[in-house]
Design a protein around this motif. Structure first.
Motif, PDB file in Angstrom:
ATOM      1  N   ASN A   1       0.820  -1.225   0.000  1.00 56.81           N
ATOM      2  CA  ASN A   1       0.000   0.000   0.000  1.00 56.81           C
ATOM      3  C   ASN A   1       0.849   1.269   0.000  1.00 56.81           C
ATOM      4  O   ASN A   1       0.364   2.349   0.372  1.00 56.81           O
ATOM      5  CB  ASN A   1      -0.950   0.014   1.203  1.00 56.81           C
ATOM      6  N   ARG A   2       2.092   1.156  -0.419  1.00 55.46           N
ATOM      7  CA  ARG A   2       2.957   2.324  -0.562  1.00 55.46           C
ATOM      8  C   ARG A   2       3.369   2.544  -2.025  1.00 55.46           C
ATOM      9  O   ARG A   2       3.625   3.668  -2.430  1.00 55.46           O
ATOM     10  CB  ARG A   2       4.234   2.175   0.283  1.00 55.46           C
TER      11      ARG A   2
ATOM     12  N   ILE B   1       7.228   9.776   4.739  1.00 54.16           N
ATOM     13  CA  ILE B   1       7.799   8.473   5.083  1.00 54.16           C
ATOM     14  C   ILE B   1       7.684   8.219   6.582  1.00 54.16           C
ATOM     15  O   ILE B   1       7.413   7.084   7.014  1.00 54.16           O
ATOM     16  CB  ILE B   1       9.258   8.404   4.610  1.00 54.16           C
TER      17      ILE B   1
ATOM     18  N   SER C   1       4.192   7.201   7.291  1.00 56.33           N
ATOM     19  CA  SER C   1       3.970   5.876   6.725  1.00 56.33           C
ATOM     20  C   SER C   1       4.491   4.781   7.651  1.00 56.33           C
ATOM     21  O   SER C   1       3.828   3.754   7.861  1.00 56.33           O
ATOM     22  CB  SER C   1       4.653   5.783   5.361  1.00 56.33           C
TER      23      SER C   1
ATOM     24  N   GLY D   1      -0.174   4.970   3.951  1.00 56.56           N
ATOM     25  CA  GLY D   1       0.517   4.523   2.748  1.00 56.56           C
ATOM     26  C   GLY D   1       0.539   5.589   1.667  1.00 56.56           C
ATOM     27  O   GLY D   1       1.501   5.697   0.904  1.00 56.56           O
ATOM     28  N   TYR D   2      -0.545   6.386   1.594  1.00 53.39           N
ATOM     29  CA  TYR D   2      -0.529   7.516   0.663  1.00 53.39           C
ATOM     30  C   TYR D   2       0.649   8.433   0.980  1.00 53.39           C
ATOM     31  O   TYR D   2       1.391   8.854   0.075  1.00 53.39           O
ATOM     32  CB  TYR D   2      -1.822   8.314   0.787  1.00 53.39           C
TER      33      TYR D   2
ATOM     34  N   GLY E   1       3.359   7.726   2.487  1.00 53.48           N
ATOM     35  CA  GLY E   1       4.610   7.071   2.144  1.00 53.48           C
ATOM     36  C   GLY E   1       4.919   7.147   0.663  1.00 53.48           C
ATOM     37  O   GLY E   1       6.063   7.411   0.264  1.00 53.48           O
ATOM     38  N   GLY E   2       3.906   6.910  -0.166  1.00 53.64           N
ATOM     39  CA  GLY E   2       4.121   6.986  -1.609  1.00 53.64           C
ATOM     40  C   GLY E   2       4.542   8.374  -2.047  1.00 53.64           C
ATOM     41  O   GLY E   2       5.465   8.541  -2.859  1.00 53.64           O
TER      42      GLY E   2
ATOM     43  N   TYR F   1       8.139   8.945  -0.989  1.00 52.83           N
ATOM     44  CA  TYR F   1       9.109   8.310  -1.875  1.00 52.83           C
ATOM     45  C   TYR F   1       9.363   9.174  -3.108  1.00 52.83           C
ATOM     46  O   TYR F   1      10.508   9.363  -3.537  1.00 52.83           O
ATOM     47  CB  TYR F   1       8.602   6.940  -2.327  1.00 52.83           C
TER      48      TYR F   1
END
Length: 412
Positions: A75-76, A248, A251, A284-285, A287-288, A291
């Motif tokens: 979910n990332r 991050i 996340s 997770g949003y 985290g994405g 990234y």
């Protein structure tokens, strides 16, 4: 500089950006995102292929890898994929508008592209993989094209609504479906025909679920593209650093409880597990996005494109081709009617296999780049059916006239 006229021949024929004009960060982000997707899928397939009874957790290494994947992978990857898709829509809109095309033409172009994405995704589902996202993004492009011209306030309001609605719906439905894991394992104990039928019949349920959790990051990608966050990392260094650290960090903190449940280090009931899974999705949003920001900042320190950077960027430029190549690998490796290797692997070994599959696609993309192919075959096909057949411009430039995609007429 010549003035723009309203004659039909005035807008330049739409063409790809030269390689040197492409921004490095989005391509690197797509290349990295494919690594996340490959390892997450391999980890998941090992569990499903073994009967859907859970991860092996056979020793400290498997447990650590399972926790790691829940914190940094699951979910990332798809939120970053979805945000980059929204980012790309804005780039298409911006470039075609700069060519002199009006909004109605660009809207038809984007919707035509969206329809072909749905067609490619449907074929991907039927032939290879039940968890397709290409068609999902095509549907979003069809439904939310107008968002490209919305005000920031309206755009972010819609994004907030989808953030509030999507993850709870997905968390509840997914956890209710967990009781069907034993049935899922039958997909890998059956024939190619029954496997195909299972993919076809589950698609009407999976696509809506993927849509409700993908609209939010797509809209955020639109917002980010309006500000050129990835194309101009130096200008936005402070904001990108904040997104990286906060995204991050959130996340990891938000994903830790569900990671402990996944690794069977913390036992919780169904309701609590659903809530923790929702928290895992929402963070997770972040985290994405974190990234993507980290990769944009990384490009500030790349003084030149070495072979590794070039290969990763080539993978990102051909992300759809490489994504489909991963599915080909899973068909060869996963089902019992092919090699069926995943049930024999532990969690760490499965993740290693996913990384190897990704690395193979990087090698293929780099080879295409070195051979002079600007696009992968799927990207070439999508561009051809979107813009039409190339034609030679009748310019008096001797025998070296360049080929350009055809005029706007094929997309009317």
């Amino acid at each position: 500089m010549s003035q723009h006229t309203d004659t039909p021949s005035a807008p330049p024929a739409p063409g790809a950006l030269p390689a040197q004009a492409r921004s490095l960060a989005p391509d690197l982000a797509r290349g990295f995102m494919l690594l996340v997707i490959a390892t997450v899928h391999a980890h998941m397939f090992r569990m499903v292929a073994a009967g859907g009874s859970g991860y092996t957790l056979d020793g400290p290494l498997d447990t650590a890898v399972t926790v790691f994947m829940a914190l940094f992978g699951e979910n990332r990857g798809y939120p970053m994929f979805a945000a980059l898709f929204g980012y790309g829509l804005v780039q298409i809109y911006r470039h075609r508008s700069a060519d002199g095309h009006e909004w109605p033409w660009v809207r038809r172009l984007l919707r035509r592209r969206g329809r072909w994405l749905v067609a490619i995704g449907a074929a991907h589902t039927v032939l290879l993989f039940y968890g397709d996202v290409i068609a999902v993004y095509g549907i979003i492009a069809l439904l939310f094209t107008a968002a490209l011209r919305s005000t920031d306030r309206r755009l972010l309001t819609h994004a907030a609504v989808w953030l509030a609605v999507g993850p709870p719906v997905y968390a509840v439905v997914t956890n209710l479906a967990m009781s069907g894991d034993q049935q899922q394992s039958e997909l890998y104990e059956a024939t190619p025909l029954s496997d195909l039928l299972a993919r076809v019949f589950t698609t009407p349920f999976l696509w809506p679920l993927m849509i409700v959790i993908s609209v939010f990051p797509v809209l955020i990608g639109v917002w980010a593209a309006r500000r050129h966050l990835l194309e101009e990392p130096l200008r936005h260094r402070t904001l990108l650093r904040r997104i990286m650290i906060a995204g991050i960090g959130a996340s990891v903190l938000g994903g830790l409880p569900y990671a402990l449940v996944t690794a069977e280090l913390w036992q919780q009931g169904t309701i609590a597990t659903t809530v923790l899974f929702w928290l895992h999705l929402v963070t997770g949003y972040a985290g994405g996005f974190g990234y993507a920001a980290a990769i944009a900042l990384l490009t500030l320190h790349l003084r030149r494109r070495g072979p590794v950077t070039t290969a990763l960027a080539a993978t990102g430029q051909r992300s759809m081709t490489c994504y489909l190549l991963q599915s080909v690998a899973w068909v060869v490796l996963v089902p019992s009617y092919t090699l069926g290797v995943l049930p024999t692997l532990g969690d760490a070994q499965a993740v290693g296999l996913g990384a190897a599959v990704w690395l193979a696609t990087v090698v293929i993309a780099a080879a295409l780049h070195r051979a002079g192919f600007r696009r992968g075959p799927v990207e070439w096909f999508l561009r051809r059916v979107t813009y039409g057949r190339p034609v030679r411009k009748p310019e008096a430039t001797g025998s070296g006239a360049e080929e350009h995609p055809s005029s706007p007429h094929p997309v009317r």
